[in-house]
Design a protein around this motif. Structure first.
Motif, PDB file in Angstrom:
ATOM      1  N   ILE A   1      -6.609   4.265  -2.769  1.00 39.75           N
ATOM      2  CA  ILE A   1      -5.975   4.362  -1.447  1.00 39.75           C
ATOM      3  C   ILE A   1      -6.260   5.727  -0.822  1.00 39.75           C
ATOM      4  O   ILE A   1      -6.548   5.832   0.374  1.00 39.75           O
ATOM      5  CB  ILE A   1      -4.463   4.104  -1.564  1.00 39.75           C
ATOM      6  CG1 ILE A   1      -4.199   2.647  -1.942  1.00 39.75           C
ATOM      7  CG2 ILE A   1      -3.752   4.433  -0.254  1.00 39.75           C
ATOM      8  CD1 ILE A   1      -2.755   2.341  -2.261  1.00 39.75           C
ATOM      9  N   LYS A   2      -6.185   6.786  -1.629  1.00 41.47           N
ATOM     10  CA  LYS A   2      -6.462   8.120  -1.098  1.00 41.47           C
ATOM     11  C   LYS A   2      -7.913   8.253  -0.634  1.00 41.47           C
ATOM     12  O   LYS A   2      -8.191   8.876   0.387  1.00 41.47           O
ATOM     13  CB  LYS A   2      -6.149   9.171  -2.168  1.00 41.47           C
ATOM     14  CG  LYS A   2      -4.664   9.331  -2.458  1.00 41.47           C
ATOM     15  CD  LYS A   2      -4.422  10.347  -3.554  1.00 41.47           C
ATOM     16  CE  LYS A   2      -2.929  10.483  -3.861  1.00 41.47           C
ATOM     17  NZ  LYS A   2      -2.673  11.449  -4.966  1.00 41.47           N
ATOM     18  N   ASN A   3      -8.826   7.651  -1.399  1.00 42.97           N
ATOM     19  CA  ASN A   3     -10.233   7.728  -1.011  1.00 42.97           C
ATOM     20  C   ASN A   3     -10.555   6.901   0.228  1.00 42.97           C
ATOM     21  O   ASN A   3     -11.526   7.187   0.932  1.00 42.97           O
ATOM     22  CB  ASN A   3     -11.117   7.268  -2.173  1.00 42.97           C
ATOM     23  CG  ASN A   3     -11.058   8.212  -3.359  1.00 42.97           C
ATOM     24  OD1 ASN A   3     -10.743   9.399  -3.196  1.00 42.97           O
ATOM     25  ND2 ASN A   3     -11.344   7.711  -4.543  1.00 42.97           N
ATOM     26  N   GLN A  18      -3.790   4.257  -6.597  1.00 42.76           N
ATOM     27  CA  GLN A  18      -3.455   5.440  -5.795  1.00 42.76           C
ATOM     28  C   GLN A  18      -4.716   6.216  -5.414  1.00 42.76           C
ATOM     29  O   GLN A  18      -4.866   6.653  -4.263  1.00 42.76           O
ATOM     30  CB  GLN A  18      -2.490   6.336  -6.569  1.00 42.76           C
ATOM     31  CG  GLN A  18      -1.074   5.802  -6.653  1.00 42.76           C
ATOM     32  CD  GLN A  18      -0.176   6.694  -7.488  1.00 42.76           C
ATOM     33  OE1 GLN A  18      -0.656   7.536  -8.255  1.00 42.76           O
ATOM     34  NE2 GLN A  18       1.126   6.517  -7.344  1.00 42.76           N
ATOM     35  N   LYS A  77      -8.229   6.266   2.693  1.00 43.55           N
ATOM     36  CA  LYS A  77      -7.110   6.450   3.617  1.00 43.55           C
ATOM     37  C   LYS A  77      -7.563   6.324   5.069  1.00 43.55           C
ATOM     38  O   LYS A  77      -6.863   5.745   5.903  1.00 43.55           O
ATOM     39  CB  LYS A  77      -6.471   7.813   3.372  1.00 43.55           C
ATOM     40  CG  LYS A  77      -5.192   8.036   4.135  1.00 43.55           C
ATOM     41  CD  LYS A  77      -4.380   9.178   3.535  1.00 43.55           C
ATOM     42  CE  LYS A  77      -5.223  10.396   3.222  1.00 43.55           C
ATOM     43  NZ  LYS A  77      -4.401  11.515   2.713  1.00 43.55           N
ATOM     44  N   ILE A  94       0.820  -1.211   0.000  1.00 47.58           N
ATOM     45  CA  ILE A  94       0.000   0.000   0.000  1.00 47.58           C
ATOM     46  C   ILE A  94       0.858   1.268   0.000  1.00 47.58           C
ATOM     47  O   ILE A  94       0.607   2.201  -0.771  1.00 47.58           O
ATOM     48  CB  ILE A  94      -0.955  -0.012   1.209  1.00 47.58           C
ATOM     49  CG1 ILE A  94      -1.988  -1.134   1.031  1.00 47.58           C
ATOM     50  CG2 ILE A  94      -1.657   1.330   1.364  1.00 47.58           C
ATOM     51  CD1 ILE A  94      -2.944  -1.265   2.179  1.00 47.58           C
ATOM     52  N   TYR A  95       1.877   1.313   0.847  1.00 45.51           N
ATOM     53  CA  TYR A  95       2.672   2.545   0.954  1.00 45.51           C
ATOM     54  C   TYR A  95       3.422   2.842  -0.351  1.00 45.51           C
ATOM     55  O   TYR A  95       3.450   3.991  -0.810  1.00 45.51           O
ATOM     56  CB  TYR A  95       3.652   2.432   2.112  1.00 45.51           C
ATOM     57  CG  TYR A  95       4.535   3.640   2.279  1.00 45.51           C
ATOM     58  CD1 TYR A  95       4.035   4.815   2.843  1.00 45.51           C
ATOM     59  CD2 TYR A  95       5.857   3.624   1.853  1.00 45.51           C
ATOM     60  CE1 TYR A  95       4.840   5.931   2.984  1.00 45.51           C
ATOM     61  CE2 TYR A  95       6.667   4.735   1.987  1.00 45.51           C
ATOM     62  CZ  TYR A  95       6.159   5.881   2.555  1.00 45.51           C
ATOM     63  OH  TYR A  95       6.957   6.995   2.690  1.00 45.51           O
ATOM     64  N   TYR A 114       0.978   4.007  -2.965  1.00 47.17           N
ATOM     65  CA  TYR A 114       0.465   5.342  -2.622  1.00 47.17           C
ATOM     66  C   TYR A 114       1.476   6.435  -2.971  1.00 47.17           C
ATOM     67  O   TYR A 114       1.105   7.509  -3.463  1.00 47.17           O
ATOM     68  CB  TYR A 114       0.129   5.382  -1.135  1.00 47.17           C
ATOM     69  CG  TYR A 114      -0.352   6.719  -0.647  1.00 47.17           C
ATOM     70  CD1 TYR A 114      -1.645   7.166  -0.929  1.00 47.17           C
ATOM     71  CD2 TYR A 114       0.480   7.549   0.103  1.00 47.17           C
ATOM     72  CE1 TYR A 114      -2.092   8.400  -0.489  1.00 47.17           C
ATOM     73  CE2 TYR A 114       0.033   8.772   0.559  1.00 47.17           C
ATOM     74  CZ  TYR A 114      -1.240   9.198   0.265  1.00 47.17           C
ATOM     75  OH  TYR A 114      -1.678  10.421   0.707  1.00 47.17           O
ATOM     76  N   THR A 115       2.760   6.162  -2.733  1.00 43.46           N
ATOM     77  CA  THR A 115       3.803   7.153  -3.023  1.00 43.46           C
ATOM     78  C   THR A 115       4.291   7.095  -4.467  1.00 43.46           C
ATOM     79  O   THR A 115       5.106   7.939  -4.859  1.00 43.46           O
ATOM     80  CB  THR A 115       4.995   6.950  -2.079  1.00 43.46           C
ATOM     81  OG1 THR A 115       5.482   5.600  -2.201  1.00 43.46           O
ATOM     82  CG2 THR A 115       4.593   7.197  -0.631  1.00 43.46           C
ATOM     83  N   TYR A 164      -2.293   4.307 -11.099  1.00 44.81           N
ATOM     84  CA  TYR A 164      -3.010   5.538 -10.753  1.00 44.81           C
ATOM     85  C   TYR A 164      -4.373   5.227 -10.133  1.00 44.81           C
ATOM     86  O   TYR A 164      -4.818   5.909  -9.193  1.00 44.81           O
ATOM     87  CB  TYR A 164      -3.185   6.401 -12.004  1.00 44.81           C
ATOM     88  CG  TYR A 164      -1.903   6.678 -12.723  1.00 44.81           C
ATOM     89  CD1 TYR A 164      -0.833   7.299 -12.077  1.00 44.81           C
ATOM     90  CD2 TYR A 164      -1.732   6.324 -14.061  1.00 44.81           C
ATOM     91  CE1 TYR A 164       0.352   7.553 -12.742  1.00 44.81           C
ATOM     92  CE2 TYR A 164      -0.549   6.569 -14.724  1.00 44.81           C
ATOM     93  CZ  TYR A 164       0.494   7.184 -14.063  1.00 44.81           C
ATOM     94  OH  TYR A 164       1.683   7.423 -14.715  1.00 44.81           O
TER      95      TYR A 164
END
Length: 339
Positions: A230-232, A227, A234, A121-122, A125-126, A224
């Motif tokens: 994951i942001k949604n 990403q 978080k 995940i990390y 995400y980055t 993408y």
């Protein structure tokens, strides 16, 4: 939580549950590795669930050249071994078992956390460049194999997240899958689908020709899409991390309570008793070196006493005794008067 019985009970039932999960998982993997069709027939007859076929297909997938069962079986064995240590520690109060349980739970938890959250995940995400290149490599070398974990992963992600490849459909152009399917530009999973289960595309020629009117996800990379997902989510991810950490700490505290043989609150506060401020009586106490505990007793040798009577004065005599604290055979003479 004011008794040792509650931590023992909770830890025991928790490990019994995990032991059963590991046992059932191990039996399923071994059964499918021996005879998958027999597993499907028996369990579908009993449960009438389509999940049986999905489980059988999943455990028979291959990771490169290794069947997934050869990875899942050791995981099931480690789960059962860890649970056995927890059950013995909670039920029989065996300190060696409960210490082994703490060690195994810590190692397994850290390994799972590192692989799933940090390496997965990390890095996604980055947008880690090494992760991006690795995802491209898996498409080039492994996508399209039959009963393959990597192919299953990419198909699942592309269908459910409506994306294509790691960065775009161009990741498939030089892949082994493209060489095996020269008439296709990208898989049907990259298309807009009417039915995700049967993989029916909205546009019939999707994946075969370049046309602006075709409804497709070919230019939207899965990296993408992940990403954004994951942001949604978080907040949920952080919540799960905190929840799992809390459960891990609870298990370790229960195990520590059993080792100490004390109630949970007493065990937790035991580490702070050494830091409490001293009272006036303790502060004014004087330590002396004259206590019996600090004294060393030496056994004295037996004394030889010789009495000599003076000829001049018969009433006076002399006693000769060896000196136990002098060097050599030194003696001391003690005069006595006879009355």
């Amino acid at each position: 939580m004011h008794t040792v019985g509650l931590p023992r009970t909770c830890l025991g039932f928790t490990n019994i549950l995990f032991f059963l999960i590991g046992l059932i998982g191990g039996v399923i993997c071994i059964w499918c590795a021996i005879n998958t069709e027999f597993f499907r027939e028996v369990n579908y007859t009993v449960t009438r669930s389509s999940l049986v076929s999905s489980i059988a297909d999943f455990v028979n997938l291959k990771l490169w050249v290794t069947p997934l069962t050869s990875i899942l079986i050791p995981i099931a064995v480690v789960t059962m071994l860890t649970s056995c240590c927890g059950i013995l520690g909670a039920g029989c109060r065996m300190k060696c078992a409960i210490k082994s349980y703490i060690f195994l739970v810590t190692v397994v938890s850290l390994t799972a956390f590192w692989m799933f959250f940090m390496s997965g995940i990390y890095n996604i995400y980055t947008g880690n460049e090494k992760t991006r290149n690795y995802l491209r490599t898996t498409i080039l070398s492994s996508y399209g194999r039959e009963n393959d974990v990597i192919t299953y992963f990419w198909d699942y992600v592309m269908v459910n997240y409506e994306c294509c490849g790691a960065t775009s459909y161009r990741n498939f152009l030089d892949s082994k899958w493209r060489k095996a399917n020269p008439d296709m530009l990208y898989p049907v999973q990259c298309c807009k689908l009417e039915n995700k289960t049967s993989l029916v595309p909205v546009s019939k020629d999707c994946g075969r020709i370049e046309d602006a009117s075709i409804l497709t996800n070919k230019d939207f990379g899965c990296l993408y899409a992940l990403q954004i997902a994951i942001k949604n989510n978080k907040g949920k991810i952080v919540f799960y991390i905190v929840l799992l950490t809390f459960l891990y700490l609870i298990l370790i505290l229960f195990a520590y309570c059993i080792i100490r043989g004390q109630p949970l609150i007493t065990s937790m506060s035991g580490g702070f008793t050494g830091w409490r401020p001293k009272g006036k009586e303790e502060a004014n106490a004087v330590t002396t070196n004259s206590s019996l505990d600090n004294m060393l007793f030496v056994e004295e040798p037996p004394k030889k006493i010789v009495r000599v009577v003076s000829a001049v004065n018969p009433r006076q005599s002399y006693t000769f005794a060896p000196n136990a604290y002098a060097q050599g055979d030194s003696t001391t003479m003690y005069p006595h008067t006879i009355r």
